[in-house]
Design a protein around this motif. Structure first.
Motif, PDB file in Angstrom:
ATOM      1  N   ARG A   1       4.252  -1.012  -3.999  1.00 59.56           N
ATOM      2  CA  ARG A   1       3.400  -1.528  -5.056  1.00 59.56           C
ATOM      3  C   ARG A   1       3.080  -0.431  -6.065  1.00 59.56           C
ATOM      4  NH1 ARG A   1       0.993  -3.466  -0.485  1.00 59.56           N
ATOM      5  NH2 ARG A   1      -0.901  -2.243  -0.763  1.00 59.56           N
TER       6      ARG A   1
ATOM      7  N   TYR B   1      -2.001   2.044  -5.049  1.00 64.38           N
ATOM      8  CA  TYR B   1      -2.573   2.001  -3.704  1.00 64.38           C
ATOM      9  C   TYR B   1      -3.984   2.568  -3.770  1.00 64.38           C
ATOM     10  CZ  TYR B   1       2.047   1.001  -1.795  1.00 64.38           C
ATOM     11  OH  TYR B   1       3.251   0.399  -1.493  1.00 64.38           O
TER      12      TYR B   1
ATOM     13  N   ASP C   1      -6.024  -0.405   0.972  1.00 66.84           N
ATOM     14  CA  ASP C   1      -4.755  -0.545   1.699  1.00 66.84           C
ATOM     15  C   ASP C   1      -4.907   0.070   3.085  1.00 66.84           C
ATOM     16  OD1 ASP C   1      -2.891  -1.667  -0.393  1.00 66.84           O
ATOM     17  OD2 ASP C   1      -3.665   0.097  -1.443  1.00 66.84           O
TER      18      ASP C   1
ATOM     19  N   TRP D   1      -2.792   7.121   0.401  1.00 68.74           N
ATOM     20  CA  TRP D   1      -2.803   5.699   0.763  1.00 68.74           C
ATOM     21  C   TRP D   1      -1.389   5.124   0.766  1.00 68.74           C
ATOM     22  CZ3 TRP D   1      -7.021   6.025  -3.301  1.00 68.74           C
ATOM     23  CH2 TRP D   1      -8.245   6.305  -2.688  1.00 68.74           C
ATOM     24  N   TYR D   2      -0.572   5.593  -0.178  1.00 62.14           N
ATOM     25  CA  TYR D   2       0.814   5.111  -0.241  1.00 62.14           C
ATOM     26  C   TYR D   2       1.592   5.545   0.995  1.00 62.14           C
ATOM     27  CZ  TYR D   2       5.748   5.067  -1.641  1.00 62.14           C
ATOM     28  OH  TYR D   2       7.097   4.878  -1.678  1.00 62.14           O
TER      29      TYR D   2
ATOM     30  N   ARG E   1       0.362   3.849   4.238  1.00 60.59           N
ATOM     31  CA  ARG E   1       0.743   2.440   4.299  1.00 60.59           C
ATOM     32  C   ARG E   1       2.235   2.286   4.537  1.00 60.59           C
ATOM     33  NH1 ARG E   1      -1.492  -2.187   5.799  1.00 60.59           N
ATOM     34  NH2 ARG E   1      -0.366  -3.965   4.909  1.00 60.59           N
TER      35      ARG E   1
END
Length: 621
Positions: free
Chosen positions: A58, A61, A65, A387-388, A391
């Motif tokens: 996406r 992030y 998430d 966060w990326y 995740r």
């Protein structure tokens, strides 16, 4: 004078806290200008990218998430690293691969590497291209075996190679407590490579002996490269490695080793690609998944998975091989940030044959620069908390676990290889990726994008033919450049036979502002197939097209301009080119039904199919 708050800098506290919906609203405005009228989550989805294994990347992030707790470095589930101090104690082990069969040349290369930064050796022994088992002593002459760990890759000759290495340890006074390295037994990996039935007996024997006598020596390698090199995705590579590791756990515990001892006998080998974030996530996910396997098997304290990362052979190109230095640098960075214990950087000329001294130097210096100048190992888990990355790690682990369970349901790794289930799955993945490569949705710099027909070829001594590439029944080896390499080879043969490459005449309509972008696009596209672009006078029109085409010595032509000028001139110029003898008239742009135009080339079209068909029409064998 500004007085800082007691707890330190205020950082972003002075800025308003933006809402996620505010960002989406801004995205909607940008997309609306490009003709996409979407709102809310649909706007965010429009900017998302689907990558391999069905994972979706996406554009943004945030803390919303969620991902499983990654724990702490050095503690289960080891997502953040196998050691509490990370690689800060000296960086990763710089492991160089050697495939020379001549013991004298191999010894020279080995000593040069060890004197210039390499910290362990990965030797191909026996078989096609490996140093003979009987010559291993000569190949390691002058090597301090108590300081330089040795990792063997002996395939079916593993038993003899392991015995010879241990004999050398004894002969040179290397104590059992001092020996370091890996004997390299991988019967399931060998079965994947060759199609033969896996023979676990010898591997189990040496694992038992190492567990009893050599605490610093491992007997088994769980090599995931066969699955990566057959076109498998990151999740498939991880799933196959888990299934292999579980199969070895079963064999070793049945032979009397406890689960902790069995786990300690294995090192896992993974591919590191130029997609650094996927590489980081893959290594983090692998440790988390193996920690789960250990926990389920009753060995929660077995420690972290030992990892050896190798820069991907699949991404290495034969054309413009210098770009491979950039690819391997990104891959090495990803492996280091991902927490690999050992890293092998393949030389940039790996795809061309046996590497020379310069290529090996660049390979080992890649790690040295990242460690000594970029200080990459001074931060523990540099990607942790992103966060990326967190995740992506979690989603990749879920996809890999699903494939692992699928293998287990089919009877385990050996049965899945025997039945062809794994081969079929990897083939399907590679077929889908090949379509993206053919359409240049996954560009290959120097090959499918920005090729150089005038580049000076890099020549190397031919490497021995790999057994699995000779139709022996094992998994195939693939490369990202292979479809374009076939086209370029046809062009090279035509050049050698006729003294000239096949040519395409680029008919630029209107001013530079109208035709430059599409002329560059078309030139790039045709050169990817070894077809030399010939630029006529600028601009060309219906009155001058025929003479300009004949003067260029081409047999096909391509119109290049804006949609507006196409509407005004494309039909007339295309008909003039056809009358002048053009076998095929292309137009750089979306299909528009213009008179005289035979075919259209545009972003997303199947470039390989277009170029292959064109070479056929041009009589290029």
């Amino acid at each position: 004078m500004t007085v800082l708050p007691a707890d330190g800098l205020s950082l972003a506290a002075e800025f308003p806290h933006p809402a996620h919906e505010q960002w989406q609203s801004l995205v909607e405005g940008v997309l609306r200008k490009s003709g996409k009228d979407v709102a809310g989550s649909a706007a965010e989805e429009a900017l998302s990218t689907t990558v391999e294994d069905g994972l979706i990347t996406r554009p943004l992030y945030t803390s919303r998430d969620s991902a499983p707790d990654a724990g702490y470095p050095g503690f289960a589930p080891f997502t953040r690293g196998g050691k509490a101090e990370g690689n800060a104690a000296g960086g990763w082990d710089v492991r160089q691969r050697h495939t020379l069969s001549d013991p004298a040349r191999l010894n020279e290369a080995v000593l040069a590497d060890l004197e210039n930064g390499v910290t362990s050796l990965w030797l191909t022994v026996g078989g096609i291209g490996g140093v003979p088992v009987s010559a291993l002593a000569g190949a390691l002459d002058g090597v301090y075996l108590d300081l330089a760990p040795v990792v063997l890759d002996a395939g079916s000759e593993f038993d003899a190679a392991a015995a010879e290495l241990l004999r050398l340890y004894a002969e040179r006074g290397v104590g059992a407590q001092t020996a370091r390295g890996n004997l390299g037994a991988d019967p399931l990996g060998q079965a994947a490579r060759s199609g033969a039935e896996p023979a676990l007996t010898a591997a189990v024997h040496w694992a038992q002996r190492c567990a009893q006598e050599f605490p610093g020596l491992r007997a088994l390698t769980v090599d995931a490269l066969p699955y990566h090199e057959a076109g498998g995705s990151a999740a498939e590579e991880l799933g196959a490695s888990l299934a292999t590791g579980v199969a070895y756990l079963r064999a070793l515990t049945e032979a009397g080793l406890c689960v902790e001892e069995a786990c300690a006998q294995m090192e896992f080998r993974y591919a590191a690609t130029a997609d650094q974030f996927l590489t980081i996530a893959k290594l983090r996910a692998a440790r988390r998944l193996w920690a789960r396997v250990s926990e389920v098997c009753g060995a929660a304290d077995a420690g972290a998975q030992r990892q050896h990362a190798v820069t991907s052979p699949v991404m290495m190109t034969r054309r413009d091989p210098w770009v491979n230095m950039l690819r391997t640098t990104l891959a090495c960075l990803g492996a280091g940030v991902g927490g690999a214990d050992s890293v092998t950087v393949l030389p940039f000329d790996h795809a061309l044959g046996l590497p020379d001294a310069f290529a090996r130097r660049i390979a080992r210096n890649t790690s040295t620069i990242l460690l000594e100048e970029s200080h990459l190992a001074r931060v523990i888990d540099p990607a942790g908390g992103s966060w990326y990355v967190e995740r992506l790690t979690a989603e990749l682990a879920d996809a890999a676990w699903a494939f692992f369970q699928e293998i287990e349901r089919s009877g385990g790794q050996a049965a899945a290889l025997r039945s062809g289930m794994i081969g079929e799955r990897l083939a399907a993945t590679w077929a889908a990726r090949s379509r993206d490569l053919a359409r240049r949705k996954e560009p290959v710099t120097g090959v499918s994008e920005f090729p150089q027909l005038t580049e000076r070829p890099v020549e190397r001594e031919a490497a021995p033919t790999e057994a699995s590439a000779t139709g022996s029944g094992g998994l195939p080896r693939v490369r990202r450049d292979e479809a374009f390499e076939v086209l370029r080879a046809r062009s090279d043969a035509h050049l050698a036979a006729t003294g000239q490459r096949p040519r395409v005449f680029l008919a630029a309509l209107g001013p530079a502002s109208a035709h430059t972008a599409r002329a560059s696009f078309a030139s790039n596209l045709f050169q990817a197939g070894g077809i030399e672009p010939v630029h006529g006078p600028v601009p060309v029109d219906a009155a001058t097209a025929a003479d300009a085409f004949r003067a260029g010595g081409a047999t096909v032509a391509c119109l290049c301009s804006s949609d507006t000028l196409y509407a005004e001139q494309a039909g007339a110029v295309a008909e003039a080119l056809g009358s002048a003898g053009a076998q095929r008239v292309f137009l750089a742009g979306r299909p528009g039904g213009y008179t005289g135009v035979d075919e259209y080339v545009f972003a997303g079209s199947d470039v390989v199919a277009v170029l292959s068909s064109l070479l056929d029409r041009m009589g290029v064998a």
